[in-house]
Design a protein around this motif. Sequence first.
Motif, mmCIF file in Angstrom:
data_model
loop_
_atom_site.group_PDB
_atom_site.id
_atom_site.type_symbol
_atom_site.label_atom_id
_atom_site.label_comp_id
_atom_site.label_asym_id
_atom_site.label_seq_id
_atom_site.Cartn_x
_atom_site.Cartn_y
_atom_site.Cartn_z
ATOM 1 N N ARG A 44 0.778 -1.271 -0.085
ATOM 2 C CA ARG A 44 -0.003 -0.035 -0.091
ATOM 3 C C ARG A 44 0.901 1.016 -0.059
ATOM 4 O O ARG A 44 0.620 2.222 -0.834
ATOM 5 N N ARG A 45 1.859 1.331 0.681
ATOM 6 C CA ARG A 45 2.906 2.435 0.844
ATOM 7 C C ARG A 45 3.688 2.601 -0.316
ATOM 8 O O ARG A 45 3.943 3.790 -0.596
ATOM 9 N N ILE A 46 4.341 1.537 -0.872
ATOM 10 C CA ILE A 46 4.970 1.561 -2.011
ATOM 11 C C ILE A 46 4.034 2.303 -3.347
ATOM 12 O O ILE A 46 4.582 2.897 -4.046
ATOM 13 N N LEU A 47 2.909 1.741 -3.390
ATOM 14 C CA LEU A 47 2.005 2.079 -4.443
ATOM 15 C C LEU A 47 1.201 3.636 -4.061
ATOM 16 O O LEU A 47 1.663 4.218 -5.131
ATOM 17 N N ALA A 48 1.359 3.863 -3.027
ATOM 18 C CA ALA A 48 0.876 5.263 -2.862
ATOM 19 C C ALA A 48 2.237 6.344 -3.018
ATOM 20 O O ALA A 48 2.128 7.353 -3.667
ATOM 21 N N ALA A 49 3.401 5.680 -2.770
ATOM 22 C CA ALA A 49 4.561 6.483 -2.906
ATOM 23 C C ALA A 49 4.831 6.647 -4.651
ATOM 24 O O ALA A 49 5.029 7.804 -5.025
ATOM 25 N N LEU A 50 4.623 5.638 -5.210
ATOM 26 C CA LEU A 50 4.579 5.840 -6.796
ATOM 27 C C LEU A 50 3.589 6.705 -7.323
ATOM 28 O O LEU A 50 3.856 7.473 -8.365
ATOM 29 N N ALA A 51 2.245 6.545 -6.923
ATOM 30 C CA ALA A 51 1.357 7.559 -7.053
ATOM 31 C C ALA A 51 1.729 9.084 -7.040
ATOM 32 O O ALA A 51 1.501 9.869 -7.806
ATOM 33 N N ALA A 52 2.383 9.135 -5.938
ATOM 34 C CA ALA A 52 2.954 10.684 -5.619
ATOM 35 C C ALA A 52 3.950 11.099 -6.228
ATOM 36 O O ALA A 52 4.076 12.223 -6.649
ATOM 37 N N LEU A 53 5.029 10.117 -6.449
ATOM 38 C CA LEU A 53 6.230 10.684 -7.168
ATOM 39 C C LEU A 53 6.337 10.324 -8.763
ATOM 40 O O LEU A 53 7.168 10.984 -9.311
ATOM 41 N N GLY A 54 5.409 9.699 -9.088
ATOM 42 C CA GLY A 54 5.473 9.247 -10.791
ATOM 43 C C GLY A 54 6.508 8.271 -10.896
ATOM 44 O O GLY A 54 6.071 7.194 -11.554
ATOM 45 N N HIS A 55 7.556 8.706 -11.175
ATOM 46 C CA HIS A 55 8.816 7.843 -11.316
ATOM 47 C C HIS A 55 9.576 7.919 -10.199
ATOM 48 O O HIS A 55 10.027 8.764 -9.661
ATOM 49 N N ALA A 56 10.221 6.768 -9.834
ATOM 50 C CA ALA A 56 11.081 6.554 -8.586
ATOM 51 C C ALA A 56 11.908 5.191 -8.717
ATOM 52 O O ALA A 56 11.473 4.284 -9.263
#
Length: 155
Positions: A32-44
């Motif tokens: 959940r946290r990884i997906l949320a971070a990807l949603a916020a950052l775009g590319h990481a």
Amino acid sequence: MVPGGYRGAVSAHPDLEARVRASGLRMTQPRRRILAALAALGHATPEQLAAAVGAGEGRGAALSTVYRNLEALTEAGLVRHTHLDHAAPSYHLDEHGLHLHLVCTSCGVVQEAPLALADGLRARLATDHGFTADLTHTGLRGQCAACSRAQEDPS
């Protein structure tokens, strides 16, 4: 590091949790946290994600946890990766869409361009060499518009 952490931020993408479950995966707190971070950052990169998922708590996630979850999410078709340079791959949500990654060799900025721009190249490679190119996992290197202008007019 992104302040505030990412607890519950996947709710901005209501079908994402359903897609995780439909793929046969459990929606765990790290996912959940990884997906949320990807949603916020775009590319990481995995390193950026490890730091971001622990933001606001004073700690990052274990890099092995991030890699393991990215692998599972990629195999499930929920996340894609791109090799922008010789370093770790950059990940983004599948819903972010297919696109070309344009990497400036001068300033390092990464821009996106529609994948359709490469249709002629892909067709020519198929016709001339029988090669089916997947350009979504590659960064095209060159100079962005700002760096090109600066090089032409150094004043």
